[in-house]
Design a protein around this motif. Sequence first.
Motif, PDB file in Angstrom:
ATOM      1  N   GLY A  11      -6.995  28.316 -29.708  1.00 26.56           N
ATOM      2  CA  GLY A  11      -8.129  28.655 -28.858  1.00 26.56           C
ATOM      3  C   GLY A  11      -8.679  27.446 -28.141  1.00 26.56           C
ATOM      4  O   GLY A  11      -8.129  26.350 -28.202  1.00 26.56           O
ATOM      5  N   THR A  12      -9.794  27.691 -27.457  1.00 26.29           N
ATOM      6  CA  THR A  12     -10.479  26.625 -26.736  1.00 26.29           C
ATOM      7  C   THR A  12     -11.890  26.511 -27.290  1.00 26.29           C
ATOM      8  O   THR A  12     -12.357  27.362 -28.055  1.00 26.29           O
ATOM      9  CB  THR A  12     -10.537  26.929 -25.230  1.00 26.29           C
ATOM     10  OG1 THR A  12     -11.226  28.158 -25.048  1.00 26.29           O
ATOM     11  CG2 THR A  12      -9.153  27.015 -24.639  1.00 26.29           C
ATOM     12  N   ILE A  21      -6.676  23.371 -32.427  1.00 27.46           N
ATOM     13  CA  ILE A  21      -5.351  23.434 -33.041  1.00 27.46           C
ATOM     14  C   ILE A  21      -5.516  23.690 -34.533  1.00 27.46           C
ATOM     15  O   ILE A  21      -6.337  23.047 -35.198  1.00 27.46           O
ATOM     16  CB  ILE A  21      -4.577  22.112 -32.825  1.00 27.46           C
ATOM     17  CG1 ILE A  21      -4.355  21.877 -31.328  1.00 27.46           C
ATOM     18  CG2 ILE A  21      -3.249  22.124 -33.580  1.00 27.46           C
ATOM     19  CD1 ILE A  21      -3.780  20.515 -30.981  1.00 27.46           C
ATOM     20  N   ILE A  22      -4.740  24.616 -35.059  1.00 26.51           N
ATOM     21  CA  ILE A  22      -4.701  24.836 -36.505  1.00 26.51           C
ATOM     22  C   ILE A  22      -3.426  24.167 -37.001  1.00 26.51           C
ATOM     23  O   ILE A  22      -2.349  24.384 -36.454  1.00 26.51           O
ATOM     24  CB  ILE A  22      -4.771  26.343 -36.872  1.00 26.51           C
ATOM     25  CG1 ILE A  22      -5.013  26.535 -38.359  1.00 26.51           C
ATOM     26  CG2 ILE A  22      -3.554  27.095 -36.457  1.00 26.51           C
ATOM     27  CD1 ILE A  22      -6.429  26.411 -38.774  1.00 26.51           C
ATOM     28  N   ASP A  68     -11.270  21.119 -17.716  1.00 25.43           N
ATOM     29  CA  ASP A  68     -11.679  22.471 -17.349  1.00 25.43           C
ATOM     30  C   ASP A  68     -10.920  23.461 -18.235  1.00 25.43           C
ATOM     31  O   ASP A  68      -9.698  23.379 -18.364  1.00 25.43           O
ATOM     32  CB  ASP A  68     -11.350  22.718 -15.870  1.00 25.43           C
ATOM     33  CG  ASP A  68     -11.846  24.062 -15.377  1.00 25.43           C
ATOM     34  OD1 ASP A  68     -11.600  25.082 -16.054  1.00 25.43           O
ATOM     35  OD2 ASP A  68     -12.475  24.094 -14.314  1.00 25.43           O
ATOM     36  N   ILE A  69     -11.643  24.392 -18.820  1.00 23.32           N
ATOM     37  CA  ILE A  69     -11.044  25.381 -19.719  1.00 23.32           C
ATOM     38  C   ILE A  69      -9.883  26.128 -19.059  1.00 23.32           C
ATOM     39  O   ILE A  69      -8.893  26.456 -19.710  1.00 23.32           O
ATOM     40  CB  ILE A  69     -12.114  26.368 -20.238  1.00 23.32           C
ATOM     41  CG1 ILE A  69     -11.534  27.288 -21.310  1.00 23.32           C
ATOM     42  CG2 ILE A  69     -12.724  27.151 -19.105  1.00 23.32           C
ATOM     43  CD1 ILE A  69     -12.544  28.177 -21.980  1.00 23.32           C
ATOM     44  N   TYR A  75      -2.021  27.309 -22.628  1.00 27.09           N
ATOM     45  CA  TYR A  75      -1.475  26.832 -23.896  1.00 27.09           C
ATOM     46  C   TYR A  75      -1.916  27.665 -25.103  1.00 27.09           C
ATOM     47  O   TYR A  75      -1.422  27.467 -26.201  1.00 27.09           O
ATOM     48  CB  TYR A  75      -1.868  25.379 -24.134  1.00 27.09           C
ATOM     49  CG  TYR A  75      -1.265  24.405 -23.147  1.00 27.09           C
ATOM     50  CD1 TYR A  75       0.069  24.498 -22.767  1.00 27.09           C
ATOM     51  CD2 TYR A  75      -2.024  23.378 -22.607  1.00 27.09           C
ATOM     52  CE1 TYR A  75       0.622  23.611 -21.868  1.00 27.09           C
ATOM     53  CE2 TYR A  75      -1.475  22.469 -21.715  1.00 27.09           C
ATOM     54  CZ  TYR A  75      -0.150  22.598 -21.349  1.00 27.09           C
ATOM     55  OH  TYR A  75       0.401  21.702 -20.466  1.00 27.09           O
ATOM     56  N   LYS A  76      -2.833  28.592 -24.903  1.00 21.79           N
ATOM     57  CA  LYS A  76      -3.328  29.392 -26.025  1.00 21.79           C
ATOM     58  C   LYS A  76      -2.183  30.156 -26.687  1.00 21.79           C
ATOM     59  O   LYS A  76      -1.382  30.792 -26.030  1.00 21.79           O
ATOM     60  CB  LYS A  76      -4.405  30.354 -25.556  1.00 21.79           C
ATOM     61  CG  LYS A  76      -5.104  31.052 -26.700  1.00 21.79           C
ATOM     62  CD  LYS A  76      -6.287  31.863 -26.230  1.00 21.79           C
ATOM     63  CE  LYS A  76      -6.954  32.518 -27.422  1.00 21.79           C
ATOM     64  NZ  LYS A  76      -8.057  33.369 -27.007  1.00 21.79           N
ATOM     65  N   GLY A  77      -2.098  30.025 -28.003  1.00 20.54           N
ATOM     66  CA  GLY A  77      -1.048  30.680 -28.777  1.00 20.54           C
ATOM     67  C   GLY A  77       0.249  29.898 -28.843  1.00 20.54           C
ATOM     68  O   GLY A  77       1.200  30.322 -29.501  1.00 20.54           O
TER      69      GLY A  77
END
Length: 115
Positions: A11-12, A21-22, A68-69, A75-77
Amino acid sequence: MDFIYVGKMVGTHGIKGEIRIISNFDKKEKVFLLDMPLYIGDNKEKEVINSYRKHKNYDMVTLRGINDINEVLKYKGQKVYVLRNDLNLDGDFVLDDLLGMKIISNNEEYGIVED
């Protein structure tokens, strides 16, 4: 190139492009450093860490040149990697290096490391 998986961008945070990051990587102190290259996704897009902080169970990173989001949503996921040579392991190993190795104790084989 020898890429090592270090986590997943889940996520962001905020609107300035910070990514969440997990990771359960065993050598985080060698990964999440200023100017460390990260390679994101199946195409291994190269980005460089601009800042890092720990927040709850997440490793929070901003990327150089991105504030900027909307620039990081792609890159999410995605999986996050580093190059083995960038880790400066100095003869040390990462846990992934044990995968596929035989487990032997007192000359008795117990199996192969799978996970």
